[in-house]
Design a protein around this motif. Sequence first.
Motif, PDB file in Angstrom:
ATOM      1  N   TRP A 153       0.831  -1.208   0.000  1.00  0.00           N
ATOM      2  CA  TRP A 153       0.000   0.000   0.000  1.00  0.00           C
ATOM      3  C   TRP A 153       0.864   1.256   0.000  1.00  0.00           C
ATOM      4  O   TRP A 153       0.634   2.194  -0.771  1.00  0.00           O
ATOM      5  CB  TRP A 153      -0.935  -0.008   1.204  1.00  0.00           C
ATOM      6  N   ALA A 154       1.891   1.282   0.851  1.00  0.00           N
ATOM      7  CA  ALA A 154       2.768   2.457   0.953  1.00  0.00           C
ATOM      8  C   ALA A 154       3.523   2.698  -0.353  1.00  0.00           C
ATOM      9  O   ALA A 154       3.632   3.845  -0.805  1.00  0.00           O
ATOM     10  CB  ALA A 154       3.753   2.283   2.111  1.00  0.00           C
ATOM     11  N   GLU A 155       4.029   1.659  -0.972  1.00  0.00           N
ATOM     12  CA  GLU A 155       4.772   1.808  -2.224  1.00  0.00           C
ATOM     13  C   GLU A 155       3.856   2.268  -3.355  1.00  0.00           C
ATOM     14  O   GLU A 155       4.239   3.087  -4.174  1.00  0.00           O
ATOM     15  CB  GLU A 155       5.445   0.486  -2.611  1.00  0.00           C
ATOM     16  N   TYR A 156       2.651   1.769  -3.388  1.00  0.00           N
ATOM     17  CA  TYR A 156       1.698   2.143  -4.441  1.00  0.00           C
ATOM     18  C   TYR A 156       1.393   3.636  -4.394  1.00  0.00           C
ATOM     19  O   TYR A 156       1.388   4.315  -5.415  1.00  0.00           O
ATOM     20  CB  TYR A 156       0.409   1.328  -4.291  1.00  0.00           C
ATOM     21  N   ASN A 157       1.148   4.148  -3.223  1.00  0.00           N
ATOM     22  CA  ASN A 157       0.766   5.553  -3.078  1.00  0.00           C
ATOM     23  C   ASN A 157       1.956   6.498  -2.950  1.00  0.00           C
ATOM     24  O   ASN A 157       1.794   7.704  -3.076  1.00  0.00           O
ATOM     25  CB  ASN A 157      -0.182   5.735  -1.894  1.00  0.00           C
ATOM     26  N   GLN A 158       3.131   5.970  -2.677  1.00  0.00           N
ATOM     27  CA  GLN A 158       4.346   6.783  -2.586  1.00  0.00           C
ATOM     28  C   GLN A 158       4.202   7.946  -1.611  1.00  0.00           C
ATOM     29  O   GLN A 158       4.832   8.987  -1.780  1.00  0.00           O
ATOM     30  CB  GLN A 158       4.756   7.289  -3.966  1.00  0.00           C
ATOM     31  N   GLY A 159       3.340   7.797  -0.609  1.00  0.00           N
ATOM     32  CA  GLY A 159       3.208   8.818   0.420  1.00  0.00           C
ATOM     33  C   GLY A 159       2.427  10.044  -0.006  1.00  0.00           C
ATOM     34  O   GLY A 159       2.310  11.000   0.744  1.00  0.00           O
ATOM     35  N   PHE A 160       1.887  10.035  -1.207  1.00  0.00           N
ATOM     36  CA  PHE A 160       1.160  11.194  -1.705  1.00  0.00           C
ATOM     37  C   PHE A 160      -0.337  10.958  -1.551  1.00  0.00           C
ATOM     38  O   PHE A 160      -0.781  10.350  -0.597  1.00  0.00           O
ATOM     39  CB  PHE A 160       1.545  11.465  -3.165  1.00  0.00           C
ATOM     40  N   VAL A 161      -1.097  11.401  -2.508  1.00  0.00           N
ATOM     41  CA  VAL A 161      -2.544  11.224  -2.506  1.00  0.00           C
ATOM     42  C   VAL A 161      -2.862   9.727  -2.432  1.00  0.00           C
ATOM     43  O   VAL A 161      -2.207   8.909  -3.072  1.00  0.00           O
ATOM     44  CB  VAL A 161      -3.147  11.823  -3.797  1.00  0.00           C
ATOM     45  N   GLN A 162      -3.846   9.382  -1.640  1.00  0.00           N
ATOM     46  CA  GLN A 162      -4.234   7.982  -1.501  1.00  0.00           C
ATOM     47  C   GLN A 162      -5.181   7.602  -2.638  1.00  0.00           C
ATOM     48  O   GLN A 162      -6.378   7.836  -2.588  1.00  0.00           O
ATOM     49  CB  GLN A 162      -4.896   7.762  -0.132  1.00  0.00           C
ATOM     50  N   HIS A 163      -4.610   7.010  -3.674  1.00  0.00           N
ATOM     51  CA  HIS A 163      -5.373   6.613  -4.853  1.00  0.00           C
ATOM     52  C   HIS A 163      -6.087   5.288  -4.608  1.00  0.00           C
ATOM     53  O   HIS A 163      -5.595   4.443  -3.865  1.00  0.00           O
ATOM     54  CB  HIS A 163      -4.437   6.445  -6.050  1.00  0.00           C
ATOM     55  N   PRO A 164      -7.218   5.081  -5.268  1.00  0.00           N
ATOM     56  CA  PRO A 164      -7.862   3.769  -5.173  1.00  0.00           C
ATOM     57  C   PRO A 164      -6.908   2.703  -5.712  1.00  0.00           C
ATOM     58  O   PRO A 164      -6.172   2.946  -6.666  1.00  0.00           O
ATOM     59  CB  PRO A 164      -9.088   3.888  -6.084  1.00  0.00           C
TER      60      PRO A 164
ATOM     61  N   MET B 133       9.240   3.376   0.989  1.00  0.00           N
ATOM     62  CA  MET B 133       8.118   4.076   1.611  1.00  0.00           C
ATOM     63  C   MET B 133       7.639   3.443   2.913  1.00  0.00           C
ATOM     64  O   MET B 133       6.850   4.039   3.629  1.00  0.00           O
ATOM     65  CB  MET B 133       6.939   4.166   0.637  1.00  0.00           C
ATOM     66  N   SER B 134       8.089   2.247   3.216  1.00  0.00           N
ATOM     67  CA  SER B 134       7.646   1.536   4.412  1.00  0.00           C
ATOM     68  C   SER B 134       8.873   0.981   5.141  1.00  0.00           C
ATOM     69  O   SER B 134       9.271  -0.164   4.915  1.00  0.00           O
ATOM     70  CB  SER B 134       6.680   0.407   4.019  1.00  0.00           C
ATOM     71  N   PRO B 135       9.503   1.807   5.995  1.00  0.00           N
ATOM     72  CA  PRO B 135      10.727   1.375   6.677  1.00  0.00           C
ATOM     73  C   PRO B 135      10.543   0.020   7.376  1.00  0.00           C
ATOM     74  O   PRO B 135       9.551  -0.213   8.056  1.00  0.00           O
ATOM     75  CB  PRO B 135      10.979   2.491   7.695  1.00  0.00           C
TER      76      PRO B 135
END
Length: 174
Positions: A55-66, A135-137
């Motif tokens: 989840w963290a890698e998909y969104n890259q810490g920005f807007v939470q996309h579906p 994105m997810s330590p």
Amino acid sequence: MPELVDANPLTLWRAYVPQWSYLPLSGEGSARFGGRWNPVGVPTIYAARELSSAWAEYNQGFVQHPALIAQLELKGARLIDTTEPDVLREWGIHEGIHQSEWRSDLDNGAVPSTHVAHQRFVKAGVDGVMYPSFMSPGGSCVALWRWNVAGGPVLGIVDPEGRLPTSPASWRKS
């Protein structure tokens, strides 16, 4: 030839754009745009070893996309575990590779260090790489360059009830 990381199946998690729900094992998006561990033109599956990392890698810490999150099972892959400093040393790779600014390198016309490593790994018969999640330590990810071809690793989707669509027919244009 690299050894198998583990003879047991490896459970992975993949978060991807819902529009492509019928293609959970496609690496065409990464082939089109390139990625941290693959140059443009090389299909690659990016997945995580933990659901939270996917989840963290998909969104890259920005807007939470579906996203659609799918569980995958990988068998028989020859992976280089770059989370291990000894493995990096064995391959002559600096630990700083995980902090490389690969997008910036590409924008500036340089070949990212991860792409140089990719070329070396592929020549050595490696199917993919395990690397620390940016994105997810504490999490880790897998980039897989070869799957579901004769003599290669087997990557499957875990969908016991057959809920994923098999064609784009379920997506309507608004």
